[in-house]
Motif scaffolding. Structure first.
Motif, PDB file in Angstrom:
ATOM      1  N   SER A 249      13.095   6.735  -6.905  1.00 32.40           N
ATOM      2  CA  SER A 249      12.448   7.879  -7.359  1.00 32.40           C
ATOM      3  C   SER A 249      10.979   7.445  -7.662  1.00 32.40           C
ATOM      4  O   SER A 249      10.158   8.206  -7.546  1.00 32.40           O
ATOM      5  CB  SER A 249      13.178   8.545  -8.164  1.00 32.40           C
ATOM      6  N   LEU A 250      10.779   6.150  -8.105  1.00 39.07           N
ATOM      7  CA  LEU A 250       9.608   5.948  -8.826  1.00 39.07           C
ATOM      8  C   LEU A 250       8.840   4.584  -8.321  1.00 39.07           C
ATOM      9  O   LEU A 250       7.713   4.504  -8.659  1.00 39.07           O
ATOM     10  CB  LEU A 250       9.837   5.600 -10.561  1.00 39.07           C
ATOM     11  N   VAL A 251       9.530   4.271  -7.563  1.00 35.14           N
ATOM     12  CA  VAL A 251       8.855   2.668  -6.829  1.00 35.14           C
ATOM     13  C   VAL A 251       8.629   3.033  -5.249  1.00 35.14           C
ATOM     14  O   VAL A 251       9.560   3.082  -4.817  1.00 35.14           O
ATOM     15  CB  VAL A 251       9.671   1.524  -7.056  1.00 35.14           C
ATOM     16  N   VAL A 252       7.245   3.056  -4.991  1.00 33.90           N
ATOM     17  CA  VAL A 252       6.954   3.384  -3.590  1.00 33.90           C
ATOM     18  C   VAL A 252       5.923   2.120  -3.115  1.00 33.90           C
ATOM     19  O   VAL A 252       5.390   1.239  -3.844  1.00 33.90           O
ATOM     20  CB  VAL A 252       6.253   4.416  -3.188  1.00 33.90           C
ATOM     21  N   GLY A 253       5.789   2.134  -1.740  1.00 28.85           N
ATOM     22  CA  GLY A 253       4.913   1.050  -1.204  1.00 28.85           C
ATOM     23  C   GLY A 253       5.465   0.363   0.087  1.00 28.85           C
ATOM     24  O   GLY A 253       6.687   0.456   0.262  1.00 28.85           O
TER      25      GLY A 253
ATOM     26  N   TYR B 180       0.916  -1.179  -0.006  1.00 22.92           N
ATOM     27  CA  TYR B 180      -0.046  -0.059   0.041  1.00 22.92           C
ATOM     28  C   TYR B 180       0.764   1.266  -0.012  1.00 22.92           C
ATOM     29  O   TYR B 180       2.177   1.318   0.341  1.00 22.92           O
ATOM     30  CB  TYR B 180      -0.889   0.058   1.356  1.00 22.92           C
ATOM     31  N   MET B 181       0.170   2.182  -0.517  1.00 24.76           N
ATOM     32  CA  MET B 181       0.946   3.433  -0.588  1.00 24.76           C
ATOM     33  C   MET B 181       0.091   4.798  -0.185  1.00 24.76           C
ATOM     34  O   MET B 181      -1.203   4.435  -0.613  1.00 24.76           O
ATOM     35  CB  MET B 181       1.746   3.888  -1.708  1.00 24.76           C
ATOM     36  N   LEU B 182       0.510   5.970   0.132  1.00 23.19           N
ATOM     37  CA  LEU B 182      -0.355   6.988   0.379  1.00 23.19           C
ATOM     38  C   LEU B 182      -0.275   7.796  -0.812  1.00 23.19           C
ATOM     39  O   LEU B 182       0.914   8.209  -1.268  1.00 23.19           O
ATOM     40  CB  LEU B 182       0.106   7.759   1.463  1.00 23.19           C
ATOM     41  N   LEU B 183      -1.631   8.433  -1.325  1.00 21.85           N
ATOM     42  CA  LEU B 183      -1.521   9.028  -2.468  1.00 21.85           C
ATOM     43  C   LEU B 183      -1.261  10.507  -2.094  1.00 21.85           C
ATOM     44  O   LEU B 183      -1.320  11.170  -1.010  1.00 21.85           O
ATOM     45  CB  LEU B 183      -2.823   8.853  -3.259  1.00 21.85           C
TER      46      LEU B 183
ATOM     47  N   HIS C  85       2.056   4.424 -10.248  1.00 24.04           N
ATOM     48  CA  HIS C  85       2.175   3.741  -9.207  1.00 24.04           C
ATOM     49  C   HIS C  85       1.969   2.240  -9.524  1.00 24.04           C
ATOM     50  O   HIS C  85       2.549   1.241  -8.992  1.00 24.04           O
ATOM     51  CB  HIS C  85       1.461   3.984  -7.824  1.00 24.04           C
TER      52      HIS C  85
ATOM     53  N   LEU D 161      -3.508  11.665  -9.732  1.00 28.87           N
ATOM     54  CA  LEU D 161      -2.885  11.160  -8.332  1.00 28.87           C
ATOM     55  C   LEU D 161      -1.710  10.503  -8.682  1.00 28.87           C
ATOM     56  O   LEU D 161      -1.098   9.787  -7.529  1.00 28.87           O
ATOM     57  CB  LEU D 161      -3.968  10.380  -7.398  1.00 28.87           C
ATOM     58  N   ARG D 162      -1.285  10.080  -9.546  1.00 25.43           N
ATOM     59  CA  ARG D 162      -0.330   9.128 -10.108  1.00 25.43           C
ATOM     60  C   ARG D 162      -0.626   7.847  -9.834  1.00 25.43           C
ATOM     61  O   ARG D 162       0.390   6.911  -9.533  1.00 25.43           O
ATOM     62  CB  ARG D 162       0.862   9.477  -9.443  1.00 25.43           C
TER      63      ARG D 162
END
Lengths: 252, 391
Positions: free
Chosen positions: A190-194, A23-26, A124, A119-120
């Motif tokens: 920079s581009l991969v979150v979670g 999960y990630m915060l938008l 993601h 929201l990208r």
């Protein structure tokens, strides 16, 4: 006879490790869950993909048509080694990404379809897909194409993809681009979150049901409807059109 | 000099519009004419910056006057960079105030989404100094980033302050049905969370994605009339009481202090002097927040707050709806969008909406005096206006 034929028509999927949800915060502050969708959940996705077949802008029609076919093919066992990930916000479907394994070392990206814009979420979702190919499935590279300028900016430019123009991509036979493990590692920070694990309440909410997108892309508003009619200087046509799109009662 | 009133207003949705530029301007104009209750005008001014370059169209005013069947009214296009809209209002004001015309249509429109974002950024960058700036690759985001860095060093503005402006204005746009951005954002999502740097990456450090306005298509229009005509039409009496315009050096590096927006200060001062007002009299303001730093800097230069204290006022909520001086309650450029030639007129559209009491969820209570600052170039051509409601 029919049973035997089905054995021939139905591809045998290769074993693929499951995608571990994250999960990630938008930007909106909402938590988005990325998880793998089971084959029996595909019909839930199809009904939300179908309306996008009629949205011309940003190539939603082309992408939705192909995603619909891919998902249906997956559901009806006519697509080999496909996986589907969904992004959900409080249960609501925000994006779908899919791809497939060509060989144990080669992945193939199919589509990224965002239902929530601004929201990208699509970015993601694409990153999660690449993470699945490289980190979980162990592919050395993933073949990719873009069908819209937005996709080209997001994938080819942001990830600095390498050309594999000698390989026609399964989507339309166009020249392929590739994300290698090295490129992915460079983009990782920079581009991969979670975050993992997903808190149980978030994951339960996502697993409970795939809820309809709250603000899916729609055909472009015609703000000049009044101008075009030339007999509607009060702009009533515009107002009615907006109300219809918002699902409000039309009392005009 | 005669008094000048805004009798009608019109606007299109600010978004991506798949129609000819002249139709975008015409639609907003038709709404304004309908709102004013007029079918004939003496003069038409159409503000636009990029039609010739981006849309391959010239003589936009001639196209608009014909599509609206307003011939044989006089018509002229006004190109003055991002200050085109304010400049067109000034021209319309002069035409009515001088007694030359009684009814003037002032429209503004831009269709920037016809080209990709790289071309759009390049098109806007053509306003920079061709030899001292443009050929070195300077763009408006780059200008704004350098300005922001200086502002941070000098006055203590932080990325949090910038994000606060972005959140305030983008979320304000949720109350404006015509605004481009209809997506709520939060400080947590764009600044504080582990994902914030990906959600909101640097575009030109220290400016991030959500510090910049979107690239928009759209149009806006006003009908300006004489006092006699205004009373005849019976619309709410909104008078343009002050007009100021000032310029500064074309190349930013030639200014002795780059954080000093002299043209903003001069244009605002002249507008307030003409109106017999002070900045503290203003109930609602539209500032040119193409980048979040500009709202903070302009709020100081126009006199709402002392120099270097705009971000402190922001922290206290003084610039939010319900605050001491609500700024950009319709979303500003950040939330409403920034179709360059239309922006100055859209600012006036918002102020007239407010002074009429038609702002709905974004209405500033009892707003009687409004102010706009239309910032052209990187502060080298600025138009400020004051508006008052007459009961």
């Amino acid at each position: 006879m029919s049973v035997d034929l089905e054995k021939i028509l139905r591809p045998v999927d290769s074993p693929m490790v499951p995608y571990e949800p994250k999960y990630m915060l938008l930007a909106s502050g909402e938590a988005a869950v990325v998880r793998q969708v089971d084959r029996d959940e595909i019909p839930d996705l199809l009904k939300y993909v179908e309306p996008l077949l009629h949205v011309e802008r940003d190539y939603y029609d082309v992408v939705a048509a192909r995603v619909y076919a891919e998902l249906l093919g997956h559901y009806r066992h006519r697509f080999q080694d496909q996986y589907v990930l969904a992004v959900q916000i409080d249960g609501e479907l925000a994006a779908i990404v899919n791809g497939r394994q060509v060989s144990p070392k080669l992945g193939l990206s199919l589509h990224t379809l965002a239902f929530r814009r601004g929201l990208r979420v699509g970015a993601h979702a694409f990153a999660a897909k690449m993470e699945y190919h490289i980190d979980a499935l162990g592919h050395d590279e993933v073949l990719i194409v873009a069908e819209s300028p937005i996709g080209f900016r997001r994938w080819m430019i942001e990830y600095k993809l390498e050309k594999r123009f000698d390989i026609p991509h399964e989507l339309g036979g166009v020249p392929s681009w590739a994300l290698t493990r090295e490129l992915f590692n460079r983009a990782r920070s920079s581009l991969v979150v979670g975050r993992r694990p997903v808190p149980p309440e978030l994951l339960d909410r996502a697993m409970e049901a795939i809820l309809p997108p709250s603000d899916p892309p729609t055909p472009a508003l015609d703000p000049l409807a009044a101008t075009r009619s030339m007999y509607d200087p009060t702009a009533t046509a515009l107002v009615i059109q907006r109300w219809e799109m918002e699902g409000r009662p039309n009392d005009a | 000099m005669r008094d000048v009133y805004v009798a009608g207003i019109g606007i299109t949705t600010f978004t991506r519009l798949e129609y000819p530029l002249s139709e975008i301007a015409s639609y907003a104009s038709m709404m304004a004419l309908k709102d004013a209750g007029v079918t004939e005008v003496d003069q038409v001014y159409v503000a636009n910056m990029g039609a010739a370059r981006v849309n391959h169209q010239t003589a936009l005013a001639s196209a608009v006057v014909d599509s609206l069947s307003l011939t044989p009214a006089g018509a002229a296009a006004i190109e003055n960079g991002p200050a085109s809209g304010g400049s067109a209002i000034k021209a319309g004001f002069q035409a009515v105030a001088s007694g030359m015309d009684d009814v003037v249509l002032v429209a503004g429109a831009e269709r920037m989404r016809e080209v990709n974002n790289l071309e759009a950024t390049d098109f806007v960058a053509t306003l920079t100094h061709p030899i001292a700036e443009y050929i070195y690759g300077v763009t408006l985001p780059a200008h704004a980033a350098m300005f922001t860095r200086l502002y941070m060093d000098k006055y203590g503005v932080t990325e949090r302050h910038l994000a606060m402006v972005g959140v305030k204005n983008q979320n304000a746009a949720l109350n404006n049905v015509w605004a481009h951005l209809q997506q709520e954002i939060t400080l947590e999502g764009i600044l504080d969370s582990p994902e914030a740097m990906t959600n909101n990456p640097y575009v030109a450090e220290p400016l991030r994605f959500f510090d910049a306005c979107p690239v928009s298509d759209g149009g806006a229009a006003l009908v300006l009339v004489s006092e006699e005509k205004a009373k005849e039409l019976g619309r709410p009496l909104i008078r343009i009481t002050g007009v100021g315009q000032a310029t500064d050096t074309h190349a930013v590096h030639e200014r002795s202090e780059p954080t000093d927006l002299m043209a903003v200060r001069k244009a605002a001062g002249d507008a307030f002097a003409m109106a017999g007002l002070t900045p503290q009299d203003v109930d609602v303001a539209e500032l040119h927040d193409a980048f979040t730093i500009l709202e903070i800097a302009e709020s100081e230069e126009v006199g709402f707050f002392p120099k270097g204290e705009g971000h402190i006022a922001l922290e206290k909520g003084e610039t939010a709806l319900g605050g001491k001086i609500p700024i950009n309650v319709g979303g500003g450029l950040k939330g409403r969008g920034h179709p360059v030639g239309a922006t100055g007129i859209a600012q006036a559209w918002e102020i007239v909406t407010q002074l009429r009491g038609d702002g709905g969820a974004r209405q500033v209570q009892d707003a009687k005096i409004g102010f706009t600052c239309n910032f052209g170039g990187f502060g080298n051509n600025v138009v400020c206006l004051t508006f008052e409601r007459e009961d």
